[in-house]
Design a protein around this motif. Structure first.
Motif, short mmCIF file in Angstrom:
data_model
loop_
_atom_site.label_atom_id
_atom_site.label_comp_id
_atom_site.label_asym_id
_atom_site.label_seq_id
_atom_site.Cartn_x
_atom_site.Cartn_y
_atom_site.Cartn_z
N MET A 32 -50.54 5.18 37.87
CA MET A 32 -51.41 5.22 39.05
C MET A 32 -51.46 6.65 39.57
N GLY A 33 -52.66 7.11 39.94
CA GLY A 33 -52.81 8.45 40.50
C GLY A 33 -53.87 8.47 41.58
N GLN A 34 -54.02 9.63 42.23
CA GLN A 34 -55.03 9.77 43.29
C GLN A 34 -55.65 11.15 43.26
N ARG A 35 -56.98 11.18 43.45
CA ARG A 35 -57.70 12.44 43.58
C ARG A 35 -57.72 12.89 45.05
N GLU A 36 -58.17 14.12 45.27
CA GLU A 36 -58.25 14.64 46.64
C GLU A 36 -59.24 13.87 47.50
N ASP A 37 -60.26 13.27 46.86
CA ASP A 37 -61.24 12.51 47.64
C ASP A 37 -60.76 11.11 47.98
N GLY A 38 -59.52 10.80 47.61
CA GLY A 38 -58.92 9.51 47.94
C GLY A 38 -59.01 8.47 46.85
N ALA A 39 -59.88 8.65 45.87
CA ALA A 39 -60.04 7.66 44.81
C ALA A 39 -58.73 7.46 44.05
N ILE A 40 -58.42 6.22 43.79
CA ILE A 40 -57.22 5.87 43.02
C ILE A 40 -57.60 5.71 41.56
N LEU A 41 -56.77 6.26 40.68
CA LEU A 41 -56.96 6.16 39.23
C LEU A 41 -55.85 5.32 38.62
N PHE A 42 -56.20 4.28 37.92
CA PHE A 42 -55.23 3.52 37.14
C PHE A 42 -55.51 3.79 35.67
N VAL A 43 -54.53 4.31 34.96
CA VAL A 43 -54.65 4.54 33.52
C VAL A 43 -53.90 3.43 32.80
N VAL A 44 -54.58 2.75 31.88
CA VAL A 44 -54.01 1.65 31.12
C VAL A 44 -54.20 1.95 29.64
N ILE A 45 -53.08 2.11 28.90
CA ILE A 45 -53.13 2.48 27.49
C ILE A 45 -52.51 1.37 26.64
N ASP A 46 -53.25 0.90 25.64
CA ASP A 46 -52.71 -0.08 24.69
C ASP A 46 -51.74 0.59 23.74
N GLY A 47 -50.85 -0.22 23.15
CA GLY A 47 -49.90 0.33 22.20
C GLY A 47 -49.30 -0.72 21.29
N ARG A 48 -48.52 -0.24 20.29
CA ARG A 48 -47.86 -1.10 19.31
C ARG A 48 -48.86 -1.92 18.51
N GLN A 49 -50.02 -1.32 18.24
CA GLN A 49 -51.07 -1.97 17.47
C GLN A 49 -51.66 -0.96 16.50
N THR A 50 -52.28 -1.46 15.44
CA THR A 50 -52.86 -0.56 14.44
C THR A 50 -54.00 0.27 15.03
N THR A 51 -54.73 -0.31 15.97
CA THR A 51 -55.86 0.40 16.58
C THR A 51 -55.43 1.33 17.71
N SER A 52 -54.22 1.14 18.23
CA SER A 52 -53.71 1.97 19.32
C SER A 52 -52.18 1.92 19.29
N ILE A 53 -51.58 2.99 18.78
CA ILE A 53 -50.12 3.02 18.68
C ILE A 53 -49.49 3.11 20.06
N GLY A 54 -50.11 3.89 20.94
CA GLY A 54 -49.59 4.07 22.28
C GLY A 54 -49.67 5.53 22.70
N ALA A 55 -49.20 5.84 23.88
CA ALA A 55 -49.27 7.19 24.42
C ALA A 55 -47.93 7.58 25.03
N SER A 56 -47.70 8.86 25.13
CA SER A 56 -46.52 9.38 25.83
C SER A 56 -46.86 9.57 27.31
N LEU A 57 -45.84 9.78 28.12
CA LEU A 57 -46.10 10.09 29.53
C LEU A 57 -46.84 11.42 29.67
N TYR A 58 -46.62 12.32 28.74
CA TYR A 58 -47.36 13.59 28.75
C TYR A 58 -48.85 13.33 28.54
N ASP A 59 -49.18 12.44 27.61
CA ASP A 59 -50.59 12.07 27.39
C ASP A 59 -51.21 11.53 28.68
#
Length: 381
Positions: free
Chosen positions: A278-305
């Motif tokens: 979860m994150g927030q921009r200066e204009d107040g908008a909230i961003l939720f990033v949702v990453i799939d993982g452990r699958q052939t189409t999406s292995i996953g992401a690091s916290l750096y990603d």
């Protein structure tokens, strides 16, 4: 004539037996060759993994990835038990440190309420849809970014009944939310928990719903205050009350503070896994990033990603939420947009961030009222 026929048959049988032996020997030689090649490859891979800088980096990435799964103990076979304990303790110390810097970010929609500038900002926000959903992809991963343009429309959902968690899709459908994302962590013995015993604190609609701190004085919080400003970091219950916290769960680490990424490189990204943040921009908008993982189409992401995805979209603060098998993004009507990694499907969870057109009309009762954390059986079905 009969004697000649018998001799011919014997000769033919002898040739067949010879051919069979040759085929068996040829097959045996092929199998031995394959085995030798495999032994050479394994030996070379072992030398690379244990005796080269790039191999060591790969080994620790494999270990970090295992640490975030239900098979954490397997990591000791990759880096050893002592190194595993050291790595987990090191990350925990790093995460704690990432929670200490004072957050001084402000959001435009909450300042100068009577000014023309703020009126214009509100008019701009009115023109935007409440939520926007964007598909994203990167090196080895796929997922979504859910943008909530009015942060005051978010409430923390909890299960409908005492004793068991609830699927986020069920929470969304039951409450009439237009979107939902999994929230904080929970006690999960043997990865078969019932999803009802949260870790740390749960705050909904400005009220403390659950206190599992025990003897701890502070906890790493991810949430929102009453004006819609995102709060993330290490706080006590008293400090959260002073901040007018509205919705919050316990989780860590913060990955962006005051517009600066806290994770310096990919090697510090805590492995590859399904992620929710979860994150927030200066204009107040909230961003939720949702990453799939452990699958052939999406292995996953690091916290750096995840951090870089947030920074690219203007986040000035961001924090990690429960990920792994819990990661899920749900739209109106309970439709699951991503692909949860659990082999059993969507998990039963204690909390979710839900988005409502009219949040003040939503009733979210406290199902932990009267219960002590030590009396809740996290594994009871």
């Amino acid at each position: 004539m009969k004697s000649g026929t018998l001799a011919s048959q014997k000769s033919a049988n002898k040739r067949k037996m010879t051919d069979r032996r040759r085929k068996k020997n040829r097959l045996l030689r092929i199998l031995v060759s394959i085995l030798m090649v495999m032994l050479v490859v394994v030996s070379l891979a072992g030398i690379w993994l244990f005796f080269t800088p790039s191999g060591n980096n790969m080994r620790f990435l494999m270990a970090d990835t295992l640490i975030t799964t239900q098979h954490r103990h397997w990591a000791k076979y990759v880096i050893g038990q002592e190194e595993l304990d050291k790595r987990v303790a090191g990350y925990q110390a790093q995460f704690d440190q990432m929670g200490t810097e004072k957050d001084i970010h402000t959001i435009a929609i909450n300042t100068n309420k009577n000014s023309n500038e703020n009126t214009e900002s509100k008019e701009e926000n009115k023109e935007k849809p409440l939520i926007e959903i964007e598909g994203i992809s990167g090196s080895g991963y796929r997922g979504y970014v859910l943008t909530v343009n009015d942060p005051t429309k978010i409430r923390l959902g909890v299960p409908a009944k005492s004793g068991k968690g609830e699927k986020v899709s069920s929470m969304v459908e039951r409450t009439g939310a237009i979107a939902g994302v999994n929230g904080g962590g929970f006690a999960d013995p043997n990865w078969k928990g019932n999803g009802f015993k949260p870790i740390g604190l749960v705050i909904s609609q400005g009220q403390l719903y659950y206190d599992g701190l025990g003897s701890k004085l502070t906890t790493q919080i991810v949430g929102l205050d009453k004006q819609g400003k995102m709060i993330a970091g290490n706080y006590s219950i008293e400090e959260l009350a002073d901040l007018d916290i509205q919705e919050a769960v316990t989780f860590q680490p913060r990955i962006i503070v005051n517009g600066k990424g806290q994770i310096k490189s990919q090697k510090d990204g805590w492995g590859i896994a399904p992620r929710t943040a979860m994150g927030q921009r200066e204009d107040g908008a909230i961003l939720f990033v949702v990453i799939d993982g452990r699958q052939t189409t999406s292995i996953g992401a690091s916290l750096y990603d995840v951090q870089q995805i947030m920074l690219d979209r203007g986040a000035v603060i961001a924090a990690n939420l429960d990920g792994g098998s819990s990661t899920v993004l749900v739209s109106k009507g309970g439709e699951i947009l991503n692909k949860p990694s659990s082999e059993y499907g969507e998990r039963y969870l204690p909390t979710a961030f839900l988005v409502f057109e009219h949040p003040d009309e939503v009733d979210i009762p406290n199902i932990w009222k009267g219960l002590r954390a030590q009396d809740i059986d996290a594994g009871k079905k």
